[in-house]
Design an enzyme around this catalytic site. Structure first.
Site, mmCIF file in Angstrom:
data_model
loop_
_atom_site.group_PDB
_atom_site.id
_atom_site.type_symbol
_atom_site.label_atom_id
_atom_site.label_comp_id
_atom_site.label_asym_id
_atom_site.label_seq_id
_atom_site.Cartn_x
_atom_site.Cartn_y
_atom_site.Cartn_z
ATOM 1 N N VAL A 18 0.830 -1.207 0.000
ATOM 2 C CA VAL A 18 0.000 0.000 0.000
ATOM 3 C C VAL A 18 0.862 1.254 0.000
ATOM 4 O O VAL A 18 0.651 2.172 -0.796
ATOM 5 C CB VAL A 18 -0.958 0.007 1.208
ATOM 6 N N VAL A 37 -6.472 20.183 -3.738
ATOM 7 C CA VAL A 37 -6.284 20.620 -2.357
ATOM 8 C C VAL A 37 -6.305 22.148 -2.257
ATOM 9 O O VAL A 37 -6.850 22.719 -1.311
ATOM 10 C CB VAL A 37 -4.949 20.066 -1.798
ATOM 11 N N GLY A 47 9.168 6.558 5.856
ATOM 12 C CA GLY A 47 9.754 5.754 6.922
ATOM 13 C C GLY A 47 9.642 4.267 6.628
ATOM 14 O O GLY A 47 8.565 3.763 6.314
ATOM 15 N N ARG A 50 13.741 -1.214 6.494
ATOM 16 C CA ARG A 50 15.028 -1.494 5.845
ATOM 17 C C ARG A 50 15.154 -0.659 4.583
ATOM 18 O O ARG A 50 14.238 -0.622 3.757
ATOM 19 C CB ARG A 50 15.124 -2.982 5.466
ATOM 20 N N VAL A 136 -11.195 -0.180 5.984
ATOM 21 C CA VAL A 136 -12.271 -1.145 5.716
ATOM 22 C C VAL A 136 -12.589 -1.161 4.232
ATOM 23 O O VAL A 136 -12.875 -0.116 3.639
ATOM 24 C CB VAL A 136 -13.545 -0.807 6.511
ATOM 25 N N GLY A 191 -1.947 -15.277 -5.087
ATOM 26 C CA GLY A 191 -1.586 -14.116 -4.297
ATOM 27 C C GLY A 191 -2.728 -13.495 -3.517
ATOM 28 O O GLY A 191 -2.561 -12.433 -2.909
ATOM 29 N N LYS A 209 -12.732 -5.191 11.045
ATOM 30 C CA LYS A 209 -13.508 -4.291 10.190
ATOM 31 C C LYS A 209 -14.948 -4.161 10.691
ATOM 32 O O LYS A 209 -15.537 -3.073 10.639
ATOM 33 C CB LYS A 209 -13.480 -4.818 8.750
#
Length: 436
Positions: A18, A37, A47, A50, A136, A191, A209
């Site tokens: 994601v 915006v 962040g 690794r 959700v 997958g 959820k």
């Protein structure tokens, strides 16, 4: 006066399936986002655990950092997107971001379902937004309609397929006649299922959820621990075939509803496999798709359908929240916070009214049907339909009950198991939809 009118600075925590798509959309659609915006949206840090981990997208130079706490503590970060998942360090990072004055967008269903009130209280104290549409049903816009579009209505029931892995498995069992293990193996190969599918197939993901949906729909605090949970690992090909024979299909459902209690309405929240009529809108939800069916007093019946997981669909929901939060930030306002004013009690599963489909291997002799009917009557459970299949050693009764308290239905099944005329109770499954 607008805050940081020149630009809004965003930190993303996590760069997996994601997070990588959030980074991609932020960079590829920067001009469009700025127009929507009203100011540039600038990605200032990503962040990660690794630096050298393989990633689906190329992150612009200089943005990756393993000092995630330092990233959220920066005084020039306006918005933090948390897509790490899990409880810790996500909780500590979100709290730190809010305490430092950043607004937060998260997709963390597990954390919200376990400790949402702590996060909401921190956002209220900091006077910042905490948005979580992506927690959700992936790309499906369901939380905002519950929180905002239906704010003037009384929602009475939310019924949903909110886990794509289990829906794929059950769909394959229905369409191909495969058993659970075979369908799970195919889901893993494609997958749709993790190597360890426990969170999905045992209903933990759907329960989290359901807690979020129930909290929003009924303006009460509901945690994952409040949600009754059963998974699909015990669903057999025979169960699916029996559902087909009665014009139904098996789905793992998240069911949140208002039920009468001794002191007003109570919240009933549960996740379990159930048979639903093929005429029900949720019955046509195929493969790994999700759908949520909402019932309210004024609006009536609404259904929301679409891809419930995956990097890009979930990132779409994240970016939708990000645009809203960024607009609020520019305007110096906040969106809707937690609404728990109703403070309704959670109804125990044993008191929740539901219906059972019970398949029973019985002795093929006179009086069997009457004895089985008496077992249901002993617990004040009314029988809706009963049919006999096979003869002799293959004799089987299939009983569908009318609605009754779940505890009474469970006690009926236990009594059947202890009867001399019953060789085995081969299948027990709840039934949703149709007449009670």
């Amino acid at each position: 006066m607008n805050e940081r009118a020149k630009s809004l600075r965003v930190a993303v925590l996590g760069c997996g399936a994601v997070g990588s798509q959030v980074v991609r959309l932020l960079t590829e659609q920067s001009d469009d986002l700025a127009a929507r915006v009203g100011a540039p949206v600038e990605l200032v840090g990503v962040g990660v655990r690794r630096l050298d981990a393989p990633r689906d997208v190329e992150v612009p130079d200089g943005l990756l950092t393993t000092d995630v706490l330092g990233l959220v503590a920066r005084d020039d970060v306006d918005l933090v997107v948390e897509v790490i998942g899990g409880i810790e360090p996500a909780r500590s990072l979100i709290l730190a971001a809010l305490d430092n004055g950043a607004s937060v967008v998260t997709a963390n269903k597990a954390l919200l379902a376990e400790d949402g009130p702590t996060l909401f209280e921190a956002a209220e104290k900091a006077e910042r937004d905490l948005y979580y549409e992506a927690a959700v049903a992936g790309a499906i816009p369901i939380l905002r309609p519950l929180r905002e579009s239906l704010a003037g209505d009384k929602v009475t029931r939310v019924l949903g397929i909110v886990n794509g892995t289990t829906n794929f498995i059950l769909d394959k069992m229905d369409t191909s006649g495969a058993g659970f293990s075979e369908a799970l193996e195919e889901a893993q190969e494609l997958g749709y299922a993790e190597a360890d599918p426990t969170a999905d197939v045992e209903g933990f993901d759907a329960a989290a959820k359901a807690a979020i949906l129930a909290s929003l729909a009924f303006h009460s605090r509901v945690t994952a621990a409040d949600v009754y949970r059963e998974g699909i690992s015990d669903v057999t090909a025979a169960d699916v075939a029996s559902a087909r024979d009665m014009g139904a299909v098996v789905k793992l459902l998240a069911i949140c509803e208002l039920r009468p209690g001794p002191h007003g309405d109570q919240v009933a929240a549960r996740v379990h496999p159930a048979m639903i009529p093929r005429s029900h809108p949720l019955a046509s939800v195929r493969e790994a798709f999700n759908a949520v069916f909402v019932e309210s007093e004024a609006a009536g019946q609404l259904m929301f359908y679409g891809p419930g997981a995956g990097g890009a669909p979930t990132a779409s929901a994240v970016l939708g929240d990000l645009v809203t939060v960024a607009r609020n930030r520019l305007a110096g306002t906040r969106g809707v916070g937690e609404s728990a004013y109703a403070d309704r009690a959670v109804q125990p599963m044993g008191e929740t009214r539901t219906r059972y489909h019970v398949a029973i291997d019985v002795d093929d002799r006179a009086g069997v049907l009457a004895a089985v009917a008496n077992a249901f009557a002993d617990h004040d459970v009314s029988i809706q339909t009963v049919r006999q299949e096979g003869r002799g050693a293959d004799a089987q009764l299939v009983v569908v009950s009318h609605a009754a308290p779940d505890a009474a239905l469970a006690a009926t099944v236990e009594q059947l198991r202890n009867m001399d005329i019953v060789r085995e109770v081969t299948s027990v499954m709840r039934v949703e939809g149709g007449d009670e």
